[in-house]
Design an enzyme around this catalytic site. Structure first.
Site, PDB file in Angstrom:
ATOM      1  N   ASP A  63       0.838  -1.202   0.000  1.00 59.07           N
ATOM      2  CA  ASP A  63       0.000   0.000   0.000  1.00 59.07           C
ATOM      3  C   ASP A  63       0.877   1.258   0.000  1.00 59.07           C
ATOM      4  O   ASP A  63       1.637   1.495   0.926  1.00 59.07           O
ATOM      5  CB  ASP A  63      -0.898   0.005   1.235  1.00 59.07           C
ATOM      6  CG  ASP A  63      -2.079   0.945   1.099  1.00 59.07           C
ATOM      7  OD1 ASP A  63      -1.879   2.083   0.627  1.00 59.07           O
ATOM      8  OD2 ASP A  63      -3.200   0.553   1.456  1.00 59.07           O
ATOM      9  N   SER A 113      -7.074   4.122  -1.681  1.00 60.40           N
ATOM     10  CA  SER A 113      -6.937   2.672  -1.825  1.00 60.40           C
ATOM     11  C   SER A 113      -8.231   1.963  -2.199  1.00 60.40           C
ATOM     12  O   SER A 113      -8.190   0.845  -2.718  1.00 60.40           O
ATOM     13  CB  SER A 113      -6.396   2.069  -0.522  1.00 60.40           C
ATOM     14  OG  SER A 113      -5.113   2.562  -0.236  1.00 60.40           O
ATOM     15  N   GLU A 240      -6.576  -7.193  24.731  1.00 59.92           N
ATOM     16  CA  GLU A 240      -5.189  -6.719  24.858  1.00 59.92           C
ATOM     17  C   GLU A 240      -5.088  -5.316  25.442  1.00 59.92           C
ATOM     18  O   GLU A 240      -4.221  -5.045  26.279  1.00 59.92           O
ATOM     19  CB  GLU A 240      -4.510  -6.756  23.484  1.00 59.92           C
ATOM     20  CG  GLU A 240      -3.052  -6.334  23.489  1.00 59.92           C
ATOM     21  CD  GLU A 240      -2.433  -6.429  22.110  1.00 59.92           C
ATOM     22  OE1 GLU A 240      -1.192  -6.437  22.020  1.00 59.92           O
ATOM     23  OE2 GLU A 240      -3.187  -6.484  21.110  1.00 59.92           O
ATOM     24  N   GLU A 291      -4.741  -6.656  16.519  1.00 56.64           N
ATOM     25  CA  GLU A 291      -4.738  -5.344  17.158  1.00 56.64           C
ATOM     26  C   GLU A 291      -6.151  -4.788  17.158  1.00 56.64           C
ATOM     27  O   GLU A 291      -6.974  -5.130  16.305  1.00 56.64           O
ATOM     28  CB  GLU A 291      -3.824  -4.357  16.427  1.00 56.64           C
ATOM     29  CG  GLU A 291      -2.352  -4.489  16.757  1.00 56.64           C
ATOM     30  CD  GLU A 291      -2.010  -4.045  18.167  1.00 56.64           C
ATOM     31  OE1 GLU A 291      -2.795  -3.282  18.782  1.00 56.64           O
ATOM     32  OE2 GLU A 291      -0.940  -4.455  18.657  1.00 56.64           O
ATOM     33  N   GLU A 334      -1.412  -7.803   1.876  1.00 54.36           N
ATOM     34  CA  GLU A 334      -1.146  -6.367   1.837  1.00 54.36           C
ATOM     35  C   GLU A 334      -0.116  -5.946   2.882  1.00 54.36           C
ATOM     36  O   GLU A 334      -0.247  -6.278   4.064  1.00 54.36           O
ATOM     37  CB  GLU A 334      -2.427  -5.568   2.084  1.00 54.36           C
ATOM     38  CG  GLU A 334      -2.195  -4.056   1.962  1.00 54.36           C
ATOM     39  CD  GLU A 334      -3.247  -3.204   2.656  1.00 54.36           C
ATOM     40  OE1 GLU A 334      -3.370  -2.022   2.272  1.00 54.36           O
ATOM     41  OE2 GLU A 334      -3.925  -3.700   3.574  1.00 54.36           O
ATOM     42  N   HIS A 343       2.128   8.592   5.237  1.00 52.72           N
ATOM     43  CA  HIS A 343       1.206   9.652   5.656  1.00 52.72           C
ATOM     44  C   HIS A 343       1.769  10.426   6.852  1.00 52.72           C
ATOM     45  O   HIS A 343       1.523  11.632   6.992  1.00 52.72           O
ATOM     46  CB  HIS A 343      -0.153   9.067   6.023  1.00 52.72           C
ATOM     47  CG  HIS A 343      -1.037   8.752   4.855  1.00 52.72           C
ATOM     48  ND1 HIS A 343      -1.353   9.684   3.891  1.00 52.72           N
ATOM     49  CD2 HIS A 343      -1.687   7.613   4.502  1.00 52.72           C
ATOM     50  CE1 HIS A 343      -2.150   9.133   2.983  1.00 52.72           C
ATOM     51  NE2 HIS A 343      -2.368   7.869   3.334  1.00 52.72           N
ATOM     52  N   ASP A 380      -1.140  -0.001  -4.772  1.00 55.67           N
ATOM     53  CA  ASP A 380      -2.429   0.542  -5.171  1.00 55.67           C
ATOM     54  C   ASP A 380      -2.292   1.980  -5.643  1.00 55.67           C
ATOM     55  O   ASP A 380      -3.028   2.433  -6.512  1.00 55.67           O
ATOM     56  CB  ASP A 380      -3.443   0.433  -4.024  1.00 55.67           C
ATOM     57  CG  ASP A 380      -2.854   0.836  -2.673  1.00 55.67           C
ATOM     58  OD1 ASP A 380      -1.652   1.179  -2.614  1.00 55.67           O
ATOM     59  OD2 ASP A 380      -3.586   0.800  -1.679  1.00 55.67           O
ATOM     60  N   HIS A 381      -1.336   2.691  -5.074  1.00 54.90           N
ATOM     61  CA  HIS A 381      -1.102   4.087  -5.459  1.00 54.90           C
ATOM     62  C   HIS A 381       0.279   4.472  -4.978  1.00 54.90           C
ATOM     63  O   HIS A 381       0.975   3.692  -4.308  1.00 54.90           O
ATOM     64  CB  HIS A 381      -2.150   5.014  -4.824  1.00 54.90           C
ATOM     65  CG  HIS A 381      -2.255   4.850  -3.340  1.00 54.90           C
ATOM     66  ND1 HIS A 381      -1.287   5.322  -2.466  1.00 54.90           N
ATOM     67  CD2 HIS A 381      -3.183   4.219  -2.562  1.00 54.90           C
ATOM     68  CE1 HIS A 381      -1.621   5.003  -1.230  1.00 54.90           C
ATOM     69  NE2 HIS A 381      -2.762   4.326  -1.251  1.00 54.90           N
ATOM     70  N   HIS A 460      -1.399  10.960  -0.870  1.00 53.87           N
ATOM     71  CA  HIS A 460      -1.015  10.058  -1.953  1.00 53.87           C
ATOM     72  C   HIS A 460      -0.489  10.884  -3.117  1.00 53.87           C
ATOM     73  O   HIS A 460      -0.704  12.087  -3.195  1.00 53.87           O
ATOM     74  CB  HIS A 460      -2.217   9.236  -2.419  1.00 53.87           C
ATOM     75  CG  HIS A 460      -2.767   8.336  -1.373  1.00 53.87           C
ATOM     76  ND1 HIS A 460      -3.967   7.669  -1.520  1.00 53.87           N
ATOM     77  CD2 HIS A 460      -2.299   7.977  -0.154  1.00 53.87           C
ATOM     78  CE1 HIS A 460      -4.210   6.945  -0.449  1.00 53.87           C
ATOM     79  NE2 HIS A 460      -3.211   7.118   0.410  1.00 53.87           N
TER      80      HIS A 460
END
Length: 503
Positions: A63, A113, A240, A291, A334, A343, A380-381, A460
């Site tokens: 990704d 995405s 958790e 998570e 992925e 980001h 994807d980008h 992106h």
């Protein structure tokens, strides 16, 4: 023959003779670069296309894995191992076929995405924010989306009797993995608490529900990633994270729904110990949510309280489970957190997650027969990461630019700058003055690269991304292609649409 023509002909003859002799004695013939180039040519000449039907498909999606990300990660890998990073090779660099895909969406020059992953899964371009629908559906318009669903390659695989799986280091309900199994007018509808009342009243299912209740075949055999909060109700304690609850306001416990659906062969795990103990012979449907939100970055994974498997471990177990089906399988894997680190303007974690992604690819290649398994690796980008300046060979890829003379390069403001930077992002100039990096450890995991345009989250980018392939019909991944063509080549290799139409 005129004198001029005779002279020209004589010149051609002399040139031919001279080049024939010269080719045997060219001065660079023993140069290491020259000989390695000849060896690479020989490998390429010896690579014969495979044209049999692909029994299995593995689609790896990094990704946000731009070409600059791959290059920088390759160099980092070599430097970490104490070898030349620039001439180093990752697992994906050894794939015989490489092309480029155009990543624009139906309504966006730069995409997210949701439409890009859907394009690869369904063969059509979508609008930004939309998953598993046709191009007419606008973001968040759930009422207009009814009846506009498209079918994914994974759905066709299940209907043909193949096994299917999806693995991600992001939430398993996030946009890219969700493109495998869901249809939604908005990618953030991961649980019903985020959906408008009218959509819920109309019976529109959120993404987590769609995963557990996927109607094709006998459902997903493997789903591994993060995102527990979207499967648990608001009165359920997270196993958790102390004091944290689930997100679901409808009271549904979708983890229990999974084990109820697969009462004799299903399992849910949330930590590495449980994951490692899974008996693949007796577990036919495995859901792992490691998570509450996204899984840890690779740089931080060892510090996780409950323990998390690596992406390579998850991909490996998924392959072991899916390969038990003699008819074959489809698997998407992925590397989801490459995107998140970009980001954040954090190149260190983006590159480390890219290397973890590459390690998963290497593990997969060791486990499958490439005569019957098509492996496709792409993004994807893109992202706005840049690699610039004139750093010397071997300069730390995460360091400041030092040129071939050993001198630190500086901007017109007299301050050094790093090889890697972003066009926009949280590391942009503040108060009209760029930070002085002279005494800053730019290689530290938490360092945020400097950027040009100040923005809270780096965006992106719209440039083409690479697609690498090996296995049956991999040779079709060449040149520049539309992103949705990825679907069509995978489908051609498996004939899934033909098999679906024949039913």
């Amino acid at each position: 023959m005129t004198i001029r023509n005779a002279a020209f002909a004589a010149g051609i003859s002399l040139f031919a003779l001279s080049t024939g002799a010269y080719s045997q004695t060219i001065p660079q013939a023993n140069d290491a670069y020259y000989t390695t180039g000849k060896e690479e040519l020989a490998r390429r000449l010896g690579a014969a296309p495979r044209t049999g039907r692909a029994k299995n498909i593995i689609l790896f999606v990094g990704d946000g894995m731009s070409v600059a990300t791959v290059t920088a990660s390759r160099i980092l890998d070599g430097q970490k191992r104490g070898v030349d990073g620039e001439s180093n090779s990752l697992a994906i660099d050894r794939f015989p076929y490489v092309g480029l895909t155009k990543t624009y969406s139906h309504n966006g020059q730069v995409s997210d995405s949701a439409p890009t992953a859907s394009a690869m899964m369904s063969g059509v371009k979508l609008q930004n924010g939309v998953i598993g629908m046709n191009s007419s559906v606008k973001e968040k318009d759930c009422m207009a989306a009814r009846g506009q669903e498209v079918m994914s390659l994974a759905a066709m695989a299940e209907r043909a009797g193949l096994s299917t799986g999806v693995v991600s280091t992001a939430k398993i309900t996030h946009a890219t993995p969700a493109a495998v199994y869901s249809h939604t007018a908005y990618r953030d509808w991961e649980d019903e608490s985020a959906m408008p009342a009218e959509c819920k009243a109309a019976g529109v299912m959120d993404i987590a529900q769609q995963l557990v209740k996927w109607p094709h075949g006998d459902g997903l055999e493997v789903a591994l990633g993060g995102g527990r909060q979207h499967f648990l109700p608001t009165d359920a304690n997270d196993p958790e994270d102390d004091g944290r609850k689930g997100n679901r306001k409808d009271g549904q416990d979708l983890l229990k729904a999974w084990t109820d659906r697969y009462s004799n062969s299903g399992a849910v795990v949330w930590n590495k110990d449980q994951f490692d103990k899974i008996d693949i012979k007796n577990t036919k449907h495995l859901l792992g949510v490691f998570e509450r939100s996204h899984m840890e970055y690779e740089s931080d994974r060892a510090k996780d309280k409950g323990g998390e498997p690596s992406l390579a471990d998850m991909a490996s177990k998924a392959i072991d489970m899916l390969a038990q089906n003699e008819r074959g399988f489809f698997l998407m894997v992925e590397g989801g957190r490459i995107d998140h680190a970009h980001h954040a303007g954090n190149a260190h974690r983006a590159l480390e997650d890219t290397l973890a992604f590459d390690a998963a690819i290497k593990r997969a290649m060791e486990k499958v027969n490439l005569d019957e398994t098509l492996i496709v690796v792409t993004a994807d980008h893109s992202h706005t990461l840049t690699m610039s300046g004139y750093p010397k060979r071997g300069n730390p890829i995460l360091g400041v630019v030092v040129d071939e003379k050993g001198e630190m390069s500086k901007g017109t403001d007299g301050k050094p700058y790093t090889t890697l930077a972003y066009t926009n992002g949280p590391g942009a100039i503040k108060d009209q003055a760029r930070a002085d990096l002279s005494n800053v450890d730019t290689k530290a995991p938490d360092f945020i690269q400097q950027a040009l345009v100040p923005i809270e989250s780096e965006t992106h980018a719209g440039d083409d991304v690479a697609v690498y392939a090996v296995g049956p019909w991999a040779h079709l991944f060449q040149g520049t292609m539309e992103q949705n063509t990825v679907f069509h080549i995978m489908d051609h290799a498996t004939k899934l649409t033909e098999r679906h139409a024949a039913k």
